[in-house]
Enzyme design. Structure first.
Site, PDB file in Angstrom:
ATOM      1  N   ALA A   1      32.829  35.054  47.804  1.00  0.00           N
ATOM      2  CA  ALA A   1      31.650  35.505  48.536  1.00  0.00           C
ATOM      3  C   ALA A   1      32.012  35.670  50.003  1.00  0.00           C
ATOM      4  O   ALA A   1      32.499  34.726  50.632  1.00  0.00           O
ATOM      5  CB  ALA A   1      30.506  34.509  48.382  1.00  0.00           C
TER       6      ALA A   1
ATOM      7  N   SER B   1      36.918  34.511  48.098  1.00  0.00           N
ATOM      8  CA  SER B   1      37.715  33.321  47.824  1.00  0.00           C
ATOM      9  C   SER B   1      38.630  33.434  46.608  1.00  0.00           C
ATOM     10  O   SER B   1      39.435  32.528  46.362  1.00  0.00           O
ATOM     11  CB  SER B   1      36.810  32.099  47.668  1.00  0.00           C
ATOM     12  OG  SER B   1      36.302  31.725  48.933  1.00  0.00           O
TER      13      SER B   1
ATOM     14  N   HIS C   1      37.889  32.265  39.280  1.00  0.00           N
ATOM     15  CA  HIS C   1      37.457  31.964  40.648  1.00  0.00           C
ATOM     16  C   HIS C   1      36.386  32.965  41.027  1.00  0.00           C
ATOM     17  O   HIS C   1      36.315  34.074  40.480  1.00  0.00           O
ATOM     18  CB  HIS C   1      38.613  32.055  41.636  1.00  0.00           C
ATOM     19  CG  HIS C   1      38.511  31.086  42.779  1.00  0.00           C
ATOM     20  ND1 HIS C   1      37.571  31.210  43.780  1.00  0.00           N
ATOM     21  CD2 HIS C   1      39.205  29.963  43.063  1.00  0.00           C
ATOM     22  CE1 HIS C   1      37.705  30.211  44.636  1.00  0.00           C
ATOM     23  NE2 HIS C   1      38.688  29.430  44.223  1.00  0.00           N
TER      24      HIS C   1
END
Length: 493
Positions: free
Chosen positions: A341, A98, A338
């Site tokens: 996963a 992400s 950030h």
């Protein structure tokens, strides 16, 4: 729960508040610090990774030094695949998950700079074909809602719409049948689907696929040699494979390498640590490529790091949200970052603008949260004198909290959560549903709940010392929600 500045005075205030994050902030950083000892960080990674059962990892640290060459330290440990024993090297490509969202948001902001897109204009102006289960939301949802995770579109729609270049177009059509998770702008809930939709907007405005737009607008201008979006590109590099484990068991190779292509703008970039840090440099310099060419306006770089949305849970990833970035404060210093996963791969990315310092950790299984916590603390305390906020831990003394009002079932796309009475206290049972369930070794999990304060509990990941908050709250209109794993899930029964 969310702030949505409009064009004009409010946007100018957003930029003014964020100026400390970009451009000149890096110019004053790093000049008084001792050089980064790359050998030290290689030794630390090699010492810590086995402790957390991580098969392979790549670590990168960047510090800008005004008037001198940037400092870049890299370290690699272990193997990319336990079944093949291929060694991890500093040029290995890991899935950054992400963290991709910040890259997608950067290209969106390029389109804003070019006058092709307005953050607060209805998406329907660009995507007249957009249909959502909530027709009013489809008319009013904006790009700002997508970049701040406040659209209310259920975020975990992992429908595979094929490998073709039309996968995002097809994915957008799928959203017509997805229930609204919460009213537009009413709260914050992590939303992968919103970033796939943002990727489709990029396609419509550029006339290219999301993959092509990312290469032409970011990868190539930044000189990235080991950054990919497609599996056939990964074959050209030393690519990591994810490893998964159930209930704290030893990690084993994941059965699936990558999520569907339709999730690309939300999480399918793969990169080396050095390439992720080259992206960090773009933001530390307020939008400049290595040669000085401007890829993003200083205004947009600052706006991305500014505060745009509040979070129901401020204990997991950050204290508030920007446009793509998570925002936090360590020792009084602003930090943006950030996490990422995918299937057995986890990535961790932190940027300390005041010091011109950034670090990224890429991993392929094991207790990666534990490894990241240990290394991140050492890096930022040792190199900048800035101590990260401590990870969540339950209080030493028991806290009295009534779980009775929260008992029941909570449900959204891809997940069912149940708060139950257990023999020794309340229990949270999570069940992954839909396409993602088949990719996980253990789709059903149970967590004993420990009270932290009224309406907030903590649960521990099995086999680790990593605690996650479970937050209960209600919208102003009365609807009850459980916030866990970054997602807001409405009470269903």
């Amino acid at each position: 729960m969310t702030q949505r500045p409009r064009a004009g005075d409010r946007d100018r205030r957003v930029v003014e508040r964020a100026e400390r994050y970009a451009g000149d902030a890096a110019d004053a950083a790093g000049s008084h610090r001792a050089p980064i000892d790359a050998d030290h960080w290689r030794r630390r990674l090699a010492a810590l990774a086995p402790r957390y059962r991580v098969p392979g990892a790549s670590l990168g640290i960047l510090r800008l030094r005004p008037g001198r060459e940037d400092e870049l330290a890299e370290a690699a440990y272990g193997v990319l695949n336990k079944d093949t024993g291929v060694e991890t090297t500093t040029d290995s490509v890991f899935q950054i998950g992400s963290i991709t969202k910040v890259w997608t948001a950067t290209v969106v902001m390029q389109l804003v700079d070019e006058g092709l897109l307005e953050l607060d204009a209805p998406l329907a102006e660009v995507l007249p074909e957009l249909r959502l289960a909530d027709r009013e939301a489809a008319k009013r949802v904006t790009m700002r809602h997508l970049l701040t995770h406040t659209s209310g579109i259920d975020g975990d729609v992992f429908t595979d719409t094929g490998r073709g270049d039309d996968c995002l177009e097809k994915y957008t059509a799928v959203l017509a049948d997805v229930a609204q998770n919460h009213p537009l702008g009413a709260t914050w809930s992590y939303c992968n689907a919103g970033f796939s939709l943002a990727g489709r907007v990029i396609e419509k405005l550029t006339g290219k696929t999301w993959d092509e737009a990312m290469r032409e607008r970011l990868f190539e201008p930044l000189g990235l040699r080991r950054t990919i979006t497609l599996p056939e590109e990964a074959l050209l590099h030393r690519a990591a494979v994810g490893h998964v484990s159930a209930d704290g068991a030893a990690p084993s190779r994941a059965p699936v390498w990558q999520l569907p292509r339709s999730i690309g703008p939300a999480g399918l970039i793969g990169a080396s640590a050095a390439d992720v840090l080259a992206f960090a440099r773009l933001h530390l310099t307020g939008g400049l490529a290595p040669g000085g060419a401007r890829l993003l306006s200083a205004r947009s770089a600052a706006a991305m790091a500014a505060r745009h949305a509040e979070l129901p849970d401020t204990r997991t990833l950050g204290e508030s949200w920007g446009l793509g970035w998570s925002r936090m404060t360590w020792d009084g210093h602003p930090v943006i970052g950030h996490g990422g996963a995918t299937i057995g791969q986890n990535a961790y990315f932190h940027v300390l603008p005041d010091e011109g310092l950034a670090a990224v950790l890429l991993t392929n299984g094991g207790d990666t949260d534990g490894l990241s916590e240990a290394l991140t603390r050492e890096i930022f305390t040792g190199l900048a004198g800035v101590e990260p906020t401590p990870a969540l831990r339950p209080p030493a003394e028991p806290v009295a909290a009534d779980v009775e009002p929260h008992l029941g079932r909570y449900e959204r796309a891809g997940s069912r959560l149940e708060v139950l009475r257990g023999e020794d206290g309340p229990v949270l049972r999570t069940t992954a549903t839909g396409p993602l369930a088949a990719m996980l070794p253990d789709p059903v999990r149970e967590y004993p709940m420990t009270a932290i304060e009224e309406d907030v509990f903590a649960v521990r990941e099995p086999g680790t010392d990593n605690w996650m908050p479970v937050t209960f709250y209600a919208l102003p209109t009365g609807e009850r929600y459980l916030h866990f794993g970054l997602r807001a899930t409405p009470k269903a029964g």
